[in-house]
Scaffold this motif. Structure first.
Motif, PDB file in Angstrom:
ATOM      1  N   GLY A 291       8.214   0.575   5.393  1.00 17.60           N
ATOM      2  CA  GLY A 291       8.799   0.155   6.659  1.00 17.60           C
ATOM      3  C   GLY A 291       8.177   0.905   7.824  1.00 17.60           C
ATOM      4  O   GLY A 291       7.812   0.317   8.844  1.00 17.60           O
ATOM      5  N   LEU A 292       8.033   2.231   7.646  1.00 24.27           N
ATOM      6  CA  LEU A 292       7.482   3.039   8.736  1.00 24.27           C
ATOM      7  C   LEU A 292       6.029   2.665   9.032  1.00 24.27           C
ATOM      8  O   LEU A 292       5.639   2.549  10.201  1.00 24.27           O
ATOM      9  CB  LEU A 292       7.554   4.533   8.378  1.00 24.27           C
ATOM     10  CG  LEU A 292       8.952   5.136   8.441  1.00 24.27           C
ATOM     11  CD1 LEU A 292       8.932   6.591   7.976  1.00 24.27           C
ATOM     12  CD2 LEU A 292       9.484   5.040   9.872  1.00 24.27           C
ATOM     13  N   MET A 293       5.252   2.472   7.963  1.00 21.70           N
ATOM     14  CA  MET A 293       3.847   2.126   8.189  1.00 21.70           C
ATOM     15  C   MET A 293       3.728   0.790   8.923  1.00 21.70           C
ATOM     16  O   MET A 293       2.955   0.656   9.885  1.00 21.70           O
ATOM     17  CB  MET A 293       3.092   2.056   6.848  1.00 21.70           C
ATOM     18  CG  MET A 293       2.668   3.423   6.340  1.00 21.70           C
ATOM     19  SD  MET A 293       2.097   3.423   4.627  1.00 21.70           S
ATOM     20  CE  MET A 293       0.801   2.246   4.681  1.00 21.70           C
ATOM     21  N   ALA A 294       4.498  -0.187   8.457  1.00 20.34           N
ATOM     22  CA  ALA A 294       4.453  -1.497   9.113  1.00 20.34           C
ATOM     23  C   ALA A 294       4.908  -1.375  10.559  1.00 20.34           C
ATOM     24  O   ALA A 294       4.341  -1.996  11.462  1.00 20.34           O
ATOM     25  CB  ALA A 294       5.314  -2.496   8.361  1.00 20.34           C
ATOM     26  N   ALA A 295       5.935  -0.533  10.782  1.00 24.32           N
ATOM     27  CA  ALA A 295       6.430  -0.350  12.144  1.00 24.32           C
ATOM     28  C   ALA A 295       5.328   0.229  13.024  1.00 24.32           C
ATOM     29  O   ALA A 295       5.150  -0.197  14.169  1.00 24.32           O
ATOM     30  CB  ALA A 295       7.649   0.561  12.145  1.00 24.32           C
ATOM     31  N   GLY A 296       4.589   1.182  12.481  1.00 23.16           N
ATOM     32  CA  GLY A 296       3.520   1.807  13.256  1.00 23.16           C
ATOM     33  C   GLY A 296       2.478   0.788  13.688  1.00 23.16           C
ATOM     34  O   GLY A 296       2.118   0.701  14.871  1.00 23.16           O
ATOM     35  N   VAL A 297       2.025  -0.013  12.727  1.00 21.79           N
ATOM     36  CA  VAL A 297       1.018  -1.027  13.059  1.00 21.79           C
ATOM     37  C   VAL A 297       1.617  -2.057  14.021  1.00 21.79           C
ATOM     38  O   VAL A 297       0.969  -2.487  14.978  1.00 21.79           O
ATOM     39  CB  VAL A 297       0.479  -1.703  11.788  1.00 21.79           C
ATOM     40  CG1 VAL A 297      -0.434  -2.859  12.145  1.00 21.79           C
ATOM     41  CG2 VAL A 297      -0.273  -0.685  10.942  1.00 21.79           C
TER      42      VAL A 297
ATOM     43  N   LEU B 166      11.339   5.939  -2.349  1.00 19.52           N
ATOM     44  CA  LEU B 166      10.988   6.481  -1.041  1.00 19.52           C
ATOM     45  C   LEU B 166       9.926   5.598  -0.364  1.00 19.52           C
ATOM     46  O   LEU B 166       9.868   5.502   0.869  1.00 19.52           O
ATOM     47  CB  LEU B 166      10.435   7.901  -1.229  1.00 19.52           C
ATOM     48  CG  LEU B 166      10.514   8.820  -0.014  1.00 19.52           C
ATOM     49  CD1 LEU B 166      11.958   9.064   0.361  1.00 19.52           C
ATOM     50  CD2 LEU B 166       9.804  10.129  -0.315  1.00 19.52           C
ATOM     51  N   ALA B 167       9.084   4.963  -1.212  1.00 16.61           N
ATOM     52  CA  ALA B 167       8.005   4.124  -0.676  1.00 16.61           C
ATOM     53  C   ALA B 167       8.563   2.976   0.150  1.00 16.61           C
ATOM     54  O   ALA B 167       7.892   2.489   1.058  1.00 16.61           O
ATOM     55  CB  ALA B 167       7.150   3.571  -1.810  1.00 16.61           C
TER      56      ALA B 167
ATOM     57  N   GLY C 147       7.584  -4.836   6.093  1.00 11.93           N
ATOM     58  CA  GLY C 147       6.956  -3.766   5.330  1.00 11.93           C
ATOM     59  C   GLY C 147       7.832  -3.323   4.168  1.00 11.93           C
ATOM     60  O   GLY C 147       7.348  -3.123   3.038  1.00 11.93           O
ATOM     61  N   ILE C 148       9.122  -3.196   4.424  1.00 10.68           N
ATOM     62  CA  ILE C 148      10.052  -2.810   3.358  1.00 10.68           C
ATOM     63  C   ILE C 148      10.000  -3.838   2.238  1.00 10.68           C
ATOM     64  O   ILE C 148       9.887  -3.507   1.051  1.00 10.68           O
ATOM     65  CB  ILE C 148      11.491  -2.686   3.919  1.00 10.68           C
ATOM     66  CG1 ILE C 148      11.558  -1.530   4.916  1.00 10.68           C
ATOM     67  CG2 ILE C 148      12.493  -2.505   2.792  1.00 10.68           C
ATOM     68  CD1 ILE C 148      12.861  -1.434   5.670  1.00 10.68           C
ATOM     69  N   ALA C 149      10.038  -5.111   2.639  1.00 13.94           N
ATOM     70  CA  ALA C 149       9.995  -6.171   1.633  1.00 13.94           C
ATOM     71  C   ALA C 149       8.710  -6.102   0.820  1.00 13.94           C
ATOM     72  O   ALA C 149       8.719  -6.288  -0.406  1.00 13.94           O
ATOM     73  CB  ALA C 149      10.120  -7.541   2.313  1.00 13.94           C
ATOM     74  N   GLY C 150       7.611  -5.823   1.514  1.00 16.59           N
ATOM     75  CA  GLY C 150       6.335  -5.723   0.814  1.00 16.59           C
ATOM     76  C   GLY C 150       6.350  -4.596  -0.206  1.00 16.59           C
ATOM     77  O   GLY C 150       5.844  -4.750  -1.337  1.00 16.59           O
TER      78      GLY C 150
ATOM     79  N   LEU D 110       0.832  -1.201   0.000  1.00 15.58           N
ATOM     80  CA  LEU D 110       0.000   0.000   0.000  1.00 15.58           C
ATOM     81  C   LEU D 110       0.870   1.257   0.000  1.00 15.58           C
ATOM     82  O   LEU D 110       0.546   2.258  -0.654  1.00 15.58           O
ATOM     83  CB  LEU D 110      -0.912  -0.010   1.223  1.00 15.58           C
ATOM     84  CG  LEU D 110      -1.845   1.193   1.375  1.00 15.58           C
ATOM     85  CD1 LEU D 110      -2.835   1.240   0.228  1.00 15.58           C
ATOM     86  CD2 LEU D 110      -2.573   1.153   2.719  1.00 15.58           C
ATOM     87  N   SER D 111       1.981   1.187   0.710  1.00  8.83           N
ATOM     88  CA  SER D 111       2.835   2.375   0.804  1.00  8.83           C
ATOM     89  C   SER D 111       3.335   2.803  -0.564  1.00  8.83           C
ATOM     90  O   SER D 111       3.537   3.989  -0.815  1.00  8.83           O
ATOM     91  CB  SER D 111       4.005   2.091   1.740  1.00  8.83           C
ATOM     92  OG  SER D 111       4.975   1.332   1.057  1.00  8.83           O
TER      93      SER D 111
END
Lengths: 337, 433, 235
Positions: free
Chosen positions: B169-175, B163-164, B321-324, B69-70
């Protein structure tokens, strides 16, 4: 007055009846999870697939019976095939226990290890089921479809809202009550059932008392296979048989077991109904009910639905989280270990 | 022992991929390599959580999907019309929702205990829910009405796609932080089930919130960090290179693009592994392992086990998240329906266990090797079936039946591998040192 | 030869170091034997060795003249040993009656008379028979635990610190019950922290120090021994 009755009928028809049936299915599923947790002390991720496997055997045998012209009249033929499903699932779980889980019991592996192992078992069962029946959606309910048809109900009562009662829904409740009664009789009244509870309560003392752990484990698997097959078949009769659905049922089933208190059979039943009723109520569009109850000629703009049905998992999840935060041992005190 | 094993195994892995290149096609080989590298990163994330902290995450698919999604949210150009239709309202309604929840959390601890705080909080949340829906629903309808066949969503920020990867990574980290905060410190099974649930919910959001992700209509044509094949084929310099190599410019361009991706992915892996090795050999890493090996003792020594677990859980989620994000970038499209738990959660677990939990190189190797098998099980089985049934007629029912079922061999084989490794070689290919 | 005679016991847990050194314990029919000693003296370990929960490198355990050294704890239960662990000695979510039934799990004959005997011996157990054992007070739980062990009609009952964590009044009550049990002809081997009170009811006392027999005598004699009093009974 008539409007209130109509609203009540709509609510019964779309919430109470389906949620009761679904709740009974979840409850029997959760009983299997909770028994495994109590006796073998791990969360069995392969339970959904066990349900699917048992149901698949029922489905195949039903087909066979139908081709022989055997039927139960108004009742679904699947009821006749149920014992065969239970046998099939029993054979599968006993084989799995022998070849897989037994080793980890012997080396006294950590519970989380067994959870990962059950994930591998889930993977394999998943593959086996798909190899045997593929991934198609199958209906195997036959016999009389309805006990009360919406149209008949309207004619009978003169209400504008209909109430339909499907055979599978009533059957689900009846079979569920019978299953639970049988299970509780077994657990509370028979020597073997009591020895299972004793083992679940205090393993060391059970050993000291001369209870054979391997026998307890074997009986547990048999009971769990029966419960899984019954739950899976009832769900499949009520909706349809889709192999992947059973894996998705894992979340509401686990949620039911945890909400009720892992290891507690009563809790599993309560949890199943709590989850089912919340899920159905929150995802039901109350438009009809509100229209009946509101002032004459007025109707709401939207569906008056709290959450779209696509998010029904979110309901189980939210309840699970609330219980975990405020009462981690569940409604009925489960195991704290 | 392990020191010498690592390069040998990686050499074998390389041979397998080269083998695919020789016997099938180089395009296929690079496909396996690229997805293998991405799988390796996912395995690194799960290995961080499981191998170094013993945390059981069954929601990998959710974090991977968030990364996907990111990419949309970062790199797609914003859809101006949709923003005008309801963008601000959506943002405000989301802020409102967060505000109400935060209010409930603060209120819960501040309301005196003699008041019915459960009831007050519940009423507050219900009011919040309806105000949120009152603002949110019309905004969604307005956005989704904007040219639904092409857009019907808000689009992204139009920033460079690389940048995504960080954003994912940040979004996944947040969740991950949110789940960790709730479920860590409880029993290990509970974390597993909580992550299972959050994974399902993230996928449901992606599938159903069309204003955000276009749902099952997919987002196609995502920007790429590497040139397009068609542009290469038209570039004289590139065609010149290919001529010098004696290669076909069309095939050459696809391989060149895949190689560029491979270079990008490799650099990310090297970066992550280096950082992880540094971290894990630092006092912080030693403490983590001490906690994993004996939680009670570590707690008795005054270590805040739950806080450490939260750190590591968030980091692991971020890596997934980064991998995704990388995977969606490579795909060039976001297809929410493709996020299957079997493929992205359980398969990654097989990778970690087979590779050797607690060993980063093991995770990388496991990721690549299991991905290789996942892809190759089918052609190998078809080949086997064809060889075994060579004497039969092409339409013989046994042969047809077997060929029909070959697709389901994947989960079966993966489950079998997982069970065999757990039973006979629980430390995996490359055991923890 | 005593009813229980454990001689020359030397060994420890698993492959660990020896905890017991040449330890001897014996109990006669209907006798109460008490093992006392400082913390870490190997009191519980000594009893567990008698029950077969330990690897003995040397020594022998004989019950009623039969050598049972090689038997597992479960097999020893069949031979007439009953064991009440110190903690986790009941089934908390099962009723008191069910606890007793589980105690009789290995019996194929009618165990109703035994249940009646236990009820007679422990009126509190009878009163609470339909309640879950986990809901009982500490002293009542211990009675249930002892009752459970009696269900196999053991000839030797072993109790691991039965009075740990109960009030002095409850302790006296428990000791009274244990004397009652002994009067029915059952031999009792008991580990106790409350050494003075335990020795008062003991026919025989064993004072252990570092896994060895330090003093062995009748309970009365040990209580009278100035050396034992000074060192182990606090004056």
């Amino acid at each position: 007055m008539v409007d209130i009755l109509n609203a009540l009928v709509a609510f019964t028809n779309f919430v109470i009846i389906p949620a009761s049936a679904y709740g009974a299915q979840l409850a029997i599923g959760a009983l299997g999870v909770t028994l495994i947790y109590g006796i073998l002390r791990f969360s069995n991720f392969a339970h959904g697939e066990t349900m699917a496997f048992g149901t698949m055997v029922v489905l195949l045998v039903t087909g066979l019976f139908q081709s022989w012209g055997i039927s139960l009249g108004p009742l679904p033929t699947a009821l006749l095939a149920l014992p065969f499903g239970i046998l099939g699932a029993s054979a599968l779980v006993l084989f799995t226990d022998r070849t897989v889980y037994k080793f980890y019991r012997r080396v006294k592996a950590a519970p989380v290890m067994l959870v990962i192992v059950s994930m591998g078992v889930m993977f394999m069962m998943n593959g086996i089921i798909r190899m045997i029946v593929g991934t198609d959606d199958r209906r195997f309910a036959d016999g009389e479809r309805f006990i009360i048809r919406a149209r008949d109900f309207k004619e009978m009562t003169g209400l504008s809202e209909g109430l339909a009662l499907r055979t599978t829904q009533v059957l689900t409740i009846v079979v569920a009550i019978a299953t639970v009664a049988l299970l509780f009789w077994f657990l509370n009244k028979t020597r073997t059932g009591k020895s299972m509870r004793a083992y679940s309560d205090n393993e060391d003392l059970a050993l000291l008392s001369g209870i054979n752990p391997e026998r307890v484990v074997m009986i547990t698997w048999l009971v769990v296979a029966a419960l899984a097959t019954v739950a899976g078949t009832l769900y499949g009769l009520d909706k349809s048989f889709k192999p992947f659905v059973y894996m998705q049922l894992l979340l509401p089933i686990f949620a039911s077991a945890i909400v009720g208190g892992l290891g507690s059979p009563i809790g599993a039943i309560a949890g199943g109904f709590v989850i089912a009723f919340s899920e159905v109520t929150i995802t039901y569009a109350f438009k009809k009910v509100v229209t009946y109850l509101g002032p004459e000629g007025w109707r709401p703009d939207g569906l008056v639905q709290l959450l779209s049905t696509d998010y029904k998992f979110a309901v189980s999840f939210a309840i699970l989280i609330i219980v975990l935060l405020f009462k981690p041992t569940g409604l009925f005190k489960g195991k704290s270990v | 022992m392990t020191m010498s094993r690592t390069p040998i195994y990686f050499a074998i892995m390389a041979c397998l991929i080269i083998g695919v290149g020789i016997f099938e096609s180089w395009n296929n080989a690079l496909f396996i390599l690229n997805f293998g590298l991405i799988s390796a990163i996912m395995a690194l994330g799960v290995n961080l959580q499981w191998g170094y902290a013993g945390l059981f995450n069954v929601g990998v698919v959710g974090f991977v999907a968030l990364g996907g999604l990111s990419v949309v949210l970062t790199s797609v150009s914003p859809v101006g019309e949709a923003w005008a239709a309801g963008g601000m309202r959506i943002l405000i309604s989301l802020l409102l929702a967060v505000g109400f929840i935060a209010g409930a959390i603060i209120g819960w601890s501040r309301i005196p205990k003699n008041l019915p705080r459960g009831l007050i909080t519940a009423v507050w949340l219900i009011i919040g829910f309806f105000s949120f829906r009152a603002l949110f629903d019309p905004a969604v309808a307005a956005i989704e009405a904007v040219n639904p066949a092409q857009t019907g969503f808000l689009g992204g920020l139009g920033l460079p796609v690389l940048l995504a990867w960080a954003v994912g990574g940040l979004m996944a980290a947040g969740v991950g932080w949110l789940i960790g905060k709730t479920a860590l410190g409880l029993r290990s099974d509970y974390l597993a089930i909580a992550t299972l649930g959050i994974g399902e919910i993230i996928i449901a959001v992606l599938k159903n919130e069309d204003w955000l992700s276009r749902g099952v209509k997919n987002v196609n044509g995502l920007p790429r960090p590497v040139p397009y094949e068609i542009d290469l084929q038209q570039s004289e310099t590139f065609v010149g290179w290919m001529e010098r190599l004696g290669a076909d410019p069309v095939t050459g361009s696809t391989i060149f693009v895949k190689l560029l991706y491979a270079v990008l992915f490799l650099s990310v892996i090297i970066l992550i592994v280096t950082l992880m090795q540094l971290a894990l050999n630092s006092p912080w890493g030693r403490m983590m392992r001490a906690i994993r090996d004996n939680e009670t003792a570590a707690e008795a020594m005054g270590k805040d086990v739950t806080a450490r677990h939260l750190q590591i859980f968030v980091l692991g989620a971020a890596i997934c998240g980064i991998a995704g994000a990388m995977m969606t970038t490579l795909d060039g499209q976001l297809t929410p329906a493709s996020y299957q738990p079997l493929r992205f959660t359980f398969l990654v677990w097989v990778m970690v266990i087979v590779g050797g939990s607690g060993n980063n190189w093991g995770a990388v190797l496991g990721g690549m090797f299991i991905w290789f098998l996942w892809v190759e099980v089918e052609p190998i089985s078809i080949f086997l079936v064809n060889t075994l049934t060579a004497g039969m007629d092409a339409t013989h029912p046994i042969r047809e039946g077997l060929l029909d079922r070959v697709a389901y061999l994947r989960p079966l084989t993966m489950g079998l591998i997982l069970l065999l490794v757990l039973r006979f070689s629980p430390h995996g290919l490359l055991p923890e040192k | 030869m005593s009813f229980l005679s454990a001689t020359n016991m030397t060994g420890g847990y698993g492959a660990g170091p020896d905890i017991l050194h040449d330890l001897e314990l014996s109990v006669d029919k209907g006798e109460i034997a008490v093992i006392v000693g400082p913390n870490g003296a190997g009191k519980s370990t000594g009893m567990k060795a008698v029950f077969g929960m330990l690897n003995l490198r040397e020594g022998a355990v004989k019950l009623d003249g039969t050598d049972i050294t090689g038997l597992s704890p479960q097999e020893r239960v069949h031979k007439g040993m009953g064991f009440v662990p110190q903690v986790r000695n009941i089934f908390p979510t099962m009723s008191v009656r069910e606890n007793l039934e589980m105690g009789a799990f290995i019996r194929d004959d009618d165990f109703e008379p035994t249940i009646e005997q236990v009820y007679e011996l422990f009126p509190a157990v009878y009163e609470k028979r339909n309640q879950n054992a986990g809901e009982l007070s500490g002293g009542q739980r211990q009675q249930v635990a002892v009752g459970r062990a009696l269900m196999t009609q053991p000839k030797l009952l072993m109790l691991d610190e039965p009075t740990a964590g109960v009030s002095p009044i409850v302790m006296d009550e428990l000791f009274d019950r244990i004397i009652e049990v002994a009067k029915t002809g059952i031999s009792i081997l008991m580990v106790e922290q409350n050494a003075r009170q335990a020795l008062e009811i003991a026919d025989k006392g064993y004072v252990l120090v570092q896994g060895r027999n330090a003093y062995t005598d009748t309970g009365e004699a040990l209580l009278a021994d100035p050396e034992v009093r000074r060192t182990f009974l606090g004056g």
